[in-house]
Design a protein around this motif. Structure first.
Motif, PDB file in Angstrom:
ATOM      1  N   ILE A  27       0.818  -1.116   0.116  1.00  0.00           N
ATOM      2  CA  ILE A  27      -0.063   0.135   0.015  1.00  0.00           C
ATOM      3  C   ILE A  27       0.906   1.289   0.083  1.00  0.00           C
ATOM      4  CG2 ILE A  27      -1.723   1.312   1.226  1.00  0.00           C
ATOM      5  CD1 ILE A  27      -2.764  -1.475   2.331  1.00  0.00           C
ATOM      6  N   ALA A  28       1.791   1.209   0.855  1.00  0.00           N
ATOM      7  CA  ALA A  28       2.793   2.187   0.976  1.00  0.00           C
ATOM      8  C   ALA A  28       3.436   2.544  -0.459  1.00  0.00           C
ATOM      9  CB  ALA A  28       4.128   2.084   1.870  1.00  0.00           C
ATOM     10  N   LEU A  29       3.897   1.638  -1.312  1.00  0.00           N
ATOM     11  CA  LEU A  29       4.492   1.693  -2.548  1.00  0.00           C
ATOM     12  C   LEU A  29       3.413   2.272  -3.496  1.00  0.00           C
ATOM     13  CD1 LEU A  29       6.811   1.235  -4.313  1.00  0.00           C
ATOM     14  CD2 LEU A  29       6.106  -1.120  -4.533  1.00  0.00           C
ATOM     15  N   GLN A  30       2.317   1.759  -3.525  1.00  0.00           N
ATOM     16  CA  GLN A  30       1.054   2.397  -4.137  1.00  0.00           C
ATOM     17  C   GLN A  30       1.185   3.785  -4.234  1.00  0.00           C
ATOM     18  OE1 GLN A  30      -2.494   0.542  -3.806  1.00  0.00           O
ATOM     19  NE2 GLN A  30      -3.380   1.392  -5.580  1.00  0.00           N
ATOM     20  N   LEU A  31       0.930   4.326  -2.811  1.00  0.00           N
ATOM     21  CA  LEU A  31       0.822   5.733  -2.551  1.00  0.00           C
ATOM     22  C   LEU A  31       2.050   6.538  -3.090  1.00  0.00           C
ATOM     23  CD1 LEU A  31      -0.288   5.870   1.078  1.00  0.00           C
ATOM     24  CD2 LEU A  31      -1.844   5.809  -0.904  1.00  0.00           C
ATOM     25  N   PHE A  32       3.224   5.910  -2.830  1.00  0.00           N
ATOM     26  CA  PHE A  32       4.522   6.507  -3.605  1.00  0.00           C
ATOM     27  C   PHE A  32       4.325   6.638  -4.958  1.00  0.00           C
ATOM     28  CE2 PHE A  32       8.897   6.359  -5.244  1.00  0.00           C
ATOM     29  CZ  PHE A  32       9.326   7.424  -4.333  1.00  0.00           C
ATOM     30  N   ASP A  33       3.731   5.518  -5.880  1.00  0.00           N
ATOM     31  CA  ASP A  33       3.589   5.620  -7.064  1.00  0.00           C
ATOM     32  C   ASP A  33       2.656   6.456  -7.811  1.00  0.00           C
ATOM     33  OD1 ASP A  33       6.067   3.918  -7.475  1.00  0.00           O
ATOM     34  OD2 ASP A  33       5.138   2.005  -7.375  1.00  0.00           O
ATOM     35  N   ASP A  34       1.355   6.406  -7.160  1.00  0.00           N
ATOM     36  CA  ASP A  34       0.377   6.807  -7.717  1.00  0.00           C
ATOM     37  C   ASP A  34      -0.224   8.164  -7.037  1.00  0.00           C
ATOM     38  OD1 ASP A  34       0.154   4.557  -9.202  1.00  0.00           O
ATOM     39  OD2 ASP A  34      -1.193   3.512  -8.026  1.00  0.00           O
ATOM     40  N   SER A  35      -0.179   8.069  -5.601  1.00  0.00           N
ATOM     41  CA  SER A  35      -0.853   9.318  -4.920  1.00  0.00           C
ATOM     42  C   SER A  35       0.096  10.698  -5.067  1.00  0.00           C
ATOM     43  CB  SER A  35      -1.208   8.782  -3.312  1.00  0.00           C
ATOM     44  OG  SER A  35      -1.621  10.139  -2.891  1.00  0.00           O
ATOM     45  N   MET A  36       1.348  10.199  -4.883  1.00  0.00           N
ATOM     46  CA  MET A  36       2.370  11.443  -4.800  1.00  0.00           C
ATOM     47  C   MET A  36       2.354  12.203  -6.076  1.00  0.00           C
ATOM     48  SD  MET A  36       5.510  10.255  -2.541  1.00  0.00           S
ATOM     49  CE  MET A  36       6.124  12.001  -2.385  1.00  0.00           C
ATOM     50  N   PRO A  37       2.305  11.628  -7.465  1.00  0.00           N
ATOM     51  CA  PRO A  37       2.278  12.192  -8.452  1.00  0.00           C
ATOM     52  C   PRO A  37       0.873  12.983  -8.831  1.00  0.00           C
ATOM     53  CG  PRO A  37       3.281   9.988  -8.918  1.00  0.00           C
ATOM     54  CD  PRO A  37       2.666  10.047  -7.512  1.00  0.00           C
ATOM     55  N   SER A  38      -0.255  12.316  -8.434  1.00  0.00           N
ATOM     56  CA  SER A  38      -1.562  12.917  -8.625  1.00  0.00           C
ATOM     57  C   SER A  38      -1.672  14.125  -7.560  1.00  0.00           C
ATOM     58  CB  SER A  38      -2.696  11.933  -8.283  1.00  0.00           C
ATOM     59  OG  SER A  38      -2.608  11.685  -6.880  1.00  0.00           O
TER      60      SER A  38
END
Length: 330
Positions: free
Chosen positions: A93-104
């Motif tokens: 989940i942390a990796l998903q936030l790093f890959d998706d949420s931060m850019p968005s």
């Protein structure tokens, strides 16, 4: 103040009663949860707060505490939620936030964000993912430069490669990626610290590269700054002990202990536990029993693992009476 004392309940109450929520208030609540890492369910509540913050950002809520700017996650926000998720084993989940949420959210990761996600991923032995993150960090065009802590995390991941059944699932040459990393650190002039040395010893030991592990220990001992870090120095020798037993070389383990005594390196429970366990597994039951007695003589209470390992070794050696005595004394 509430977040510093870990008073999550009070912090959440104030959060819910706040007339408006600012970026700082969201971060403060996440910080409170980060102080409760031993609470296995805290990550779910923290993720809920983070999701609420994302919804506020998307809705354009105004952060009155920051000159009417819109509420939105910051680098600190992502560091906090990554640490919470990583500590709970939710690195995916942390990796998903790093890959998706931060850019968005248009938050470009800084060095701390990279180190945070690497720490979350590496503790579970995801070395390929860790290596990929480090490569991304190296290629980041926003001026982020790889730091010692980032390399340490990847080396740690290689040492902790996941298990498949009773065997570690790793290629025979996986440890060589660690060698490349250490060489890359030198090429980029990234300083190795005491943690890097300890993790390197563990990595080489995990792959049966005892000679390399002992070479790193020698380099550690030759550095006055490293030697002054008493805790890491103990960790380095403990890692060397484990490396010796993983290579089925109990004689070398004894030499490491002799060196610790000669140099007055502090021991700890893990030192004794490693020795008792290693000697027991290597059928050196007499030495294992003596080590157990040494623990008792030092007025330290032997751990359950120590007794179980010694008893198992004694039973395999046909010393049932001694095994019974040690069971009773536990």
């Amino acid at each position: 103040l509430l977040t510093r004392t870990g008073a999550v309940t009070q912090a959440i109450k104030l959060f819910e009663e706040a007339p408006y929520r600012t970026t700082g208030i969201y971060n403060a609540v996440l910080k409170a949860y980060s102080a409760q890492k031993r609470n296995g369910m805290a990550w779910e509540a923290a993720l809920g707060v983070f999701s609420d913050m994302l919804a506020a950002a998307e809705a354009g809520w105004v952060d009155k505490g920051r000159k009417e700017r819109v509420v939105k996650p910051t680098h600190v926000t992502y560091n906090l939620i990554t640490g919470i998720l990583g500590g709970a084993g939710k690195w995916q989940i942390a990796l998903q936030l790093f890959d998706d949420s931060m850019p968005s959210m248009k938050v470009r990761p800084n060095a701390y964000n990279y180190v945070s996600i690497l720490s979350a991923v590496s503790r579970y032995g995801m070395w390929e993912t860790s290596l990929d993150l480090l490569n991304r960090m190296q290629q980041d065009k926003s001026g982020v430069k790889p730091v010692t802590a980032a390399y340490n995390s990847v080396i740690r991941a290689i040492a902790r490669a996941p298990r498949e059944g009773t065997k570690r699932k790793r290629e025979m040459d996986t440890w060589q990626h660690g060698v490349v990393l250490l060489e890359d650190m030198s090429r980029r002039r990234v300083q190795r610290d005491a943690i890097c040395m300890v993790e390197s010893i563990r990595m080489f030991g995990a792959y049966g590269q005892l000679g390399r592990a002992l070479d790193v220990l020698q380099d550690f001992e030759a550095n006055e700054k490293f030697r002054s870090d008493r805790m890491r120095r103990t960790h380095a020798y403990n890692a060397a002990l484990e490396a010796s037993f993983l290579s089925f070389n109990w004689q070398q383990a004894l030499r490491v202990v002799q060196q610790m005594n000669a140099l007055k390196v502090e021991d700890n429970f893990y030192t004794y536990e490693t020795m008792v366990s290693g000697l027991s597994v290597n059928a050196q039951w007499e030495r294992a029993v003596q080590m157990l007695e040494d623990v008792r003589a030092s007025k330290k209470k032997p751990t359950e693992k120590m007794f179980l390992k010694v008893v198992s070794a004694l039973e395999k050696a046909g010393k049932d009476k001694l095994a019974s005595n040690n069971t009773c004394s536990s």
